[in-house]
Motif scaffolding. Structure first.
Motif, PDB file in Angstrom:
ATOM      1  N   ASP A 290       7.219  -0.940  -0.458  1.00  3.39           N
ATOM      2  CA  ASP A 290       7.895  -0.852  -1.755  1.00  3.39           C
ATOM      3  C   ASP A 290       9.348  -1.271  -1.606  1.00  3.39           C
ATOM      4  O   ASP A 290       9.882  -1.321  -0.509  1.00  3.39           O
ATOM      5  N   ASN A 291       9.950  -1.588  -2.706  1.00  2.00           N
ATOM      6  CA  ASN A 291      11.351  -2.007  -2.701  1.00  2.00           C
ATOM      7  C   ASN A 291      12.220  -0.939  -3.368  1.00  2.00           C
ATOM      8  O   ASN A 291      13.214  -1.242  -3.989  1.00  2.00           O
ATOM      9  N   GLY A 292      11.810   0.321  -3.209  1.00  2.00           N
ATOM     10  CA  GLY A 292      12.535   1.442  -3.810  1.00  2.00           C
ATOM     11  C   GLY A 292      13.802   1.790  -3.062  1.00  2.00           C
ATOM     12  O   GLY A 292      14.377   0.968  -2.346  1.00  2.00           O
ATOM     13  N   GLN A 293      14.210   3.037  -3.187  1.00  3.33           N
ATOM     14  CA  GLN A 293      15.484   3.465  -2.625  1.00  3.33           C
ATOM     15  C   GLN A 293      15.466   3.613  -1.108  1.00  3.33           C
ATOM     16  O   GLN A 293      16.516   3.651  -0.475  1.00  3.33           O
TER      17      GLN A 293
ATOM     18  N   GLN B 134       8.328   0.554   4.318  1.00  6.09           N
ATOM     19  CA  GLN B 134       7.046  -0.041   4.705  1.00  6.09           C
ATOM     20  C   GLN B 134       6.329   0.931   5.625  1.00  6.09           C
ATOM     21  O   GLN B 134       6.856   1.337   6.651  1.00  6.09           O
ATOM     22  N   LEU B 135       5.110   1.320   5.227  1.00  2.00           N
ATOM     23  CA  LEU B 135       4.254   2.165   6.057  1.00  2.00           C
ATOM     24  C   LEU B 135       3.082   1.321   6.522  1.00  2.00           C
ATOM     25  O   LEU B 135       2.443   0.651   5.709  1.00  2.00           O
ATOM     26  N   THR B 136       2.791   1.359   7.809  1.00  2.00           N
ATOM     27  CA  THR B 136       1.644   0.638   8.356  1.00  2.00           C
ATOM     28  C   THR B 136       0.790   1.614   9.150  1.00  2.00           C
ATOM     29  O   THR B 136       1.252   2.189  10.132  1.00  2.00           O
ATOM     30  N   ALA B 137      -0.434   1.808   8.683  1.00  2.00           N
ATOM     31  CA  ALA B 137      -1.400   2.646   9.386  1.00  2.00           C
ATOM     32  C   ALA B 137      -2.384   1.729  10.091  1.00  2.00           C
ATOM     33  O   ALA B 137      -2.970   0.842   9.485  1.00  2.00           O
ATOM     34  N   ASN B 138      -2.537   1.943  11.387  1.00  2.00           N
ATOM     35  CA  ASN B 138      -3.411   1.123  12.219  1.00  2.00           C
ATOM     36  C   ASN B 138      -4.469   2.044  12.800  1.00  2.00           C
ATOM     37  O   ASN B 138      -4.155   3.007  13.486  1.00  2.00           O
ATOM     38  N   LEU B 139      -5.740   1.747  12.508  1.00  2.00           N
ATOM     39  CA  LEU B 139      -6.834   2.613  12.929  1.00  2.00           C
ATOM     40  C   LEU B 139      -7.896   1.787  13.639  1.00  2.00           C
ATOM     41  O   LEU B 139      -8.424   0.828  13.070  1.00  2.00           O
ATOM     42  N   PRO B 140      -8.201   2.137  14.908  1.00  2.00           N
ATOM     43  CA  PRO B 140      -9.248   1.389  15.601  1.00  2.00           C
ATOM     44  C   PRO B 140     -10.609   1.698  14.996  1.00  2.00           C
ATOM     45  O   PRO B 140     -10.869   2.814  14.563  1.00  2.00           O
ATOM     46  N   ARG B 141     -11.463   0.668  14.954  1.00  2.00           N
ATOM     47  CA  ARG B 141     -12.830   0.857  14.479  1.00  2.00           C
ATOM     48  C   ARG B 141     -13.700   1.141  15.692  1.00  2.00           C
ATOM     49  O   ARG B 141     -13.623   0.444  16.692  1.00  2.00           O
TER      50      ARG B 141
END
Length: 75
Positions: free
Chosen positions: A18-21, A61-68
């Motif tokens: 997002d481009n929020g605060q 920026q949130l990035t969730a990385n989950l192995p399959r």
């Protein structure tokens, strides 16, 4: 707000931008903010990771990385 979901045979990646605060991630005290902490704990239980990129006035920026993994194979 931008939401992206990518999947490969090895990994699922969810990215929310997002481009929020924005905010200062280093200013979060453990045990005070349960939202990000809860997400990070849940991902960790599944061998995943959470990356937070944020700065005051610059969005987040949130990035969730989950192995399959294959846990139940049908024979």
């Amino acid at each position: 707000v931008s939401v992206e979901l990518d999947a490969t045979p090895e990994t699922v990646i969810l990215r929310i931008i997002d481009n929020g605060q924005g905010f200062d991630p280093s200013a979060i005290k453990p045990g005070i903010s349960l939202g990000l902490q809860g997400i990070q704990e849940r991902l960790s239980e599944l061998n995943g990771t959470l990356t937070v990129i944020a700065a005051p006035g610059a969005g987040t920026q949130l990035t969730a990385n989950l192995p399959r993994t294959l846990t139940n194979e049908v024979s």
